[in-house]
Design a protein around this motif. Structure first.
Motif, mmCIF file in Angstrom:
data_model
loop_
_atom_site.group_PDB
_atom_site.id
_atom_site.type_symbol
_atom_site.label_atom_id
_atom_site.label_comp_id
_atom_site.label_asym_id
_atom_site.label_seq_id
_atom_site.Cartn_x
_atom_site.Cartn_y
_atom_site.Cartn_z
ATOM 1 N N GLN A 196 0.836 -1.191 0.000
ATOM 2 C CA GLN A 196 0.000 0.000 0.000
ATOM 3 C C GLN A 196 0.880 1.254 0.000
ATOM 4 O OE1 GLN A 196 -3.684 -0.457 -0.063
ATOM 5 N NE2 GLN A 196 -2.609 -2.276 -0.762
ATOM 6 N N GLY A 197 0.582 2.180 -0.881
ATOM 7 C CA GLY A 197 1.362 3.405 -0.978
ATOM 8 C C GLY A 197 2.517 3.335 -1.954
ATOM 9 N N GLU A 198 2.823 2.151 -2.487
ATOM 10 C CA GLU A 198 3.939 2.000 -3.433
ATOM 11 C C GLU A 198 3.467 2.345 -4.850
ATOM 12 O OE1 GLU A 198 6.966 1.441 -2.716
ATOM 13 O OE2 GLU A 198 6.983 0.569 -0.708
ATOM 14 N N HIS A 199 3.085 3.584 -5.049
ATOM 15 C CA HIS A 199 2.492 3.987 -6.323
ATOM 16 C C HIS A 199 3.487 3.941 -7.477
ATOM 17 C CE1 HIS A 199 -1.190 6.251 -4.442
ATOM 18 N NE2 HIS A 199 -1.039 5.021 -3.989
ATOM 19 N N GLU A 200 4.787 4.000 -7.165
ATOM 20 C CA GLU A 200 5.788 3.951 -8.233
ATOM 21 C C GLU A 200 5.741 2.603 -8.954
ATOM 22 O OE1 GLU A 200 8.249 5.811 -10.697
ATOM 23 O OE2 GLU A 200 7.419 6.734 -8.897
ATOM 24 N N TYR A 201 5.525 1.515 -8.201
ATOM 25 C CA TYR A 201 5.357 0.202 -8.823
ATOM 26 C C TYR A 201 4.247 0.269 -9.865
ATOM 27 C CZ TYR A 201 8.195 -2.627 -5.553
ATOM 28 O OH TYR A 201 9.222 -3.197 -4.840
ATOM 29 N N LEU A 202 3.132 0.840 -9.461
ATOM 30 C CA LEU A 202 1.953 0.890 -10.321
ATOM 31 C C LEU A 202 2.203 1.746 -11.557
ATOM 32 C CD1 LEU A 202 -0.889 -0.213 -10.441
ATOM 33 C CD2 LEU A 202 -1.649 1.708 -9.023
ATOM 34 N N ARG A 203 2.804 2.903 -11.375
ATOM 35 C CA ARG A 203 3.067 3.790 -12.516
ATOM 36 C C ARG A 203 3.969 3.114 -13.546
ATOM 37 N NH1 ARG A 203 2.925 7.917 -8.483
ATOM 38 N NH2 ARG A 203 5.143 7.650 -8.021
ATOM 39 N N ILE A 204 4.987 2.424 -13.066
ATOM 40 C CA ILE A 204 5.931 1.780 -13.983
ATOM 41 C C ILE A 204 5.242 0.687 -14.785
ATOM 42 C CG2 ILE A 204 7.954 0.276 -14.074
ATOM 43 C CD1 ILE A 204 9.010 1.928 -11.650
ATOM 44 N N TYR A 205 4.435 -0.133 -14.122
ATOM 45 C CA TYR A 205 3.795 -1.239 -14.830
ATOM 46 C C TYR A 205 2.658 -0.780 -15.734
ATOM 47 C CZ TYR A 205 6.506 -5.120 -13.170
ATOM 48 O OH TYR A 205 7.537 -6.012 -12.975
ATOM 49 N N VAL A 206 1.962 0.269 -15.355
ATOM 50 C CA VAL A 206 0.955 0.835 -16.261
ATOM 51 C C VAL A 206 1.639 1.365 -17.518
ATOM 52 C CG1 VAL A 206 -0.646 2.764 -16.579
ATOM 53 C CG2 VAL A 206 -0.809 1.330 -14.536
ATOM 54 N N ARG A 207 2.773 2.023 -17.331
ATOM 55 C CA ARG A 207 3.514 2.524 -18.493
ATOM 56 C C ARG A 207 3.922 1.375 -19.411
ATOM 57 N NH1 ARG A 207 7.226 5.451 -15.979
ATOM 58 N NH2 ARG A 207 8.973 4.001 -16.123
ATOM 59 N N ARG A 208 4.317 0.249 -18.836
ATOM 60 C CA ARG A 208 4.698 -0.902 -19.658
ATOM 61 C C ARG A 208 3.498 -1.482 -20.395
ATOM 62 N NH1 ARG A 208 8.665 -4.387 -15.846
ATOM 63 N NH2 ARG A 208 8.028 -6.023 -17.290
ATOM 64 N N LEU A 209 2.364 -1.594 -19.707
ATOM 65 C CA LEU A 209 1.178 -2.137 -20.370
ATOM 66 C C LEU A 209 0.698 -1.233 -21.495
ATOM 67 C CD1 LEU A 209 -0.939 -3.569 -17.405
ATOM 68 C CD2 LEU A 209 0.500 -4.814 -19.021
ATOM 69 N N ARG A 210 0.871 0.064 -21.326
ATOM 70 C CA ARG A 210 0.459 0.986 -22.393
ATOM 71 C C ARG A 210 1.261 0.759 -23.674
ATOM 72 N NH1 ARG A 210 -0.322 6.315 -18.520
ATOM 73 N NH2 ARG A 210 -2.595 6.101 -18.249
ATOM 74 N N GLN A 211 2.479 0.260 -23.543
ATOM 75 C CA GLN A 211 3.260 -0.055 -24.741
ATOM 76 C C GLN A 211 2.588 -1.159 -25.553
ATOM 77 O OE1 GLN A 211 6.083 1.718 -25.576
ATOM 78 N NE2 GLN A 211 5.599 2.949 -23.770
#
Length: 242
Positions: A196-211
């Protein structure tokens, strides 16, 4: 590849003997088969030979830069890669996750916490590879559980092999197609309650999925961010709210 009554095969890539002993002892006591690679070249060979179920990777190795090795390993295998390192800057975390790591733990570390993370990653991997897992779809996107592939039908159809973490995150988006999922819910479901609170994990993986899912990842219209709330995967293009 699981051996005999072992809980799984873990490849430890670590050049310091004291950490080699610590990791081997704790993992073996937990019931895992453990193989040690003391450098990057040995690690690449053992991935082929041992077919591990999980990899624990130190980033400071004598022959190959750990970040480079992480990317090479990710191209060779889809198993969970857990980085275990003394590097504790956010930039290092971002670079490792961008390179294909599924998790990041800094030294000095708690053996109990590391074992818990290994268990969690292997448990999720086994459940998502179950032949009984349903196919999920959302508009032009579909997941194939048997092969852990994402099928994207935007114009021509193409297939992408996902890493374990990419698979879990994409599964959440397809499960809640066209619904906004809060950040904390995604972190809890994909990484676990300790993230919880580790939003950087989420941002990085969302960026990868957007590729994979966006015609233009710089201007997302399917995997959309809702600032301060969460993300949604839409079955038809939308405008970003980030």
């Amino acid at each position: 590849m699981t051996e005999g009554n072992s809980l799984g095969v873990v490849l430890v890539i670590e050049d310091e003997p004291r950490y080699q002993r610590l990791l081997r002892t704790n993992l073996a006591m937990e019931g895992y088969t453990v193989w040690i690679a003391g450098n990057g070249h040995d690690a690449l060979e053992q991935v082929y030979v041992r077919e591990p179920d999980a990899v624990i990777l130190d980033l400071r190795l004598p022959d190959i830069d750990g970040f480079v090795l992480c990317s090479r390993l990710r191209h060779l295998t889809a198993v969970p890669i857990i980085v275990l390192t003394a590097l504790n800057q956010e930039a290092d975390l971002v670079r490792a996750l961008d390179g294909g790591a599924d998790d990041y733990l800094t030294k000095p570390f708690s053996p109990a916490e590391l074992l818990a993370r290994v268990r969690a990653h292997l448990r999720r991997q086994q459940s998502q590879m179950s032949p009984d897992a349903p196919r999920l779809s959302c508009g032009p996107f579909q997941l194939r559980p048997a092969t852990r592939e994402l099928v994207v039908t935007l114009g021509e159809s193409r297939t992408v092999r996902l890493t374990p973490t990419e698979w879990r995150l994409m599964g959440e988006f397809l499960r809640y197609c066209d619904k906004v999922i809060p950040h904390e819910q995604l972190l809890r479901q994909v990484w676990g309650p300790d993230y919880q609170g580790e939003h950087e994990y989420l941002r990085i993986y969302v960026r990868r999925l957007r590729q994979y899912v966006e015609p233009d990842p710089r201007h997302p219209r399917y995997l959309v961010s809702y600032a301060g709330i969460g993300y949604a995967l839409h079955s038809a293009p939308r405008h970003s709210f980030s």
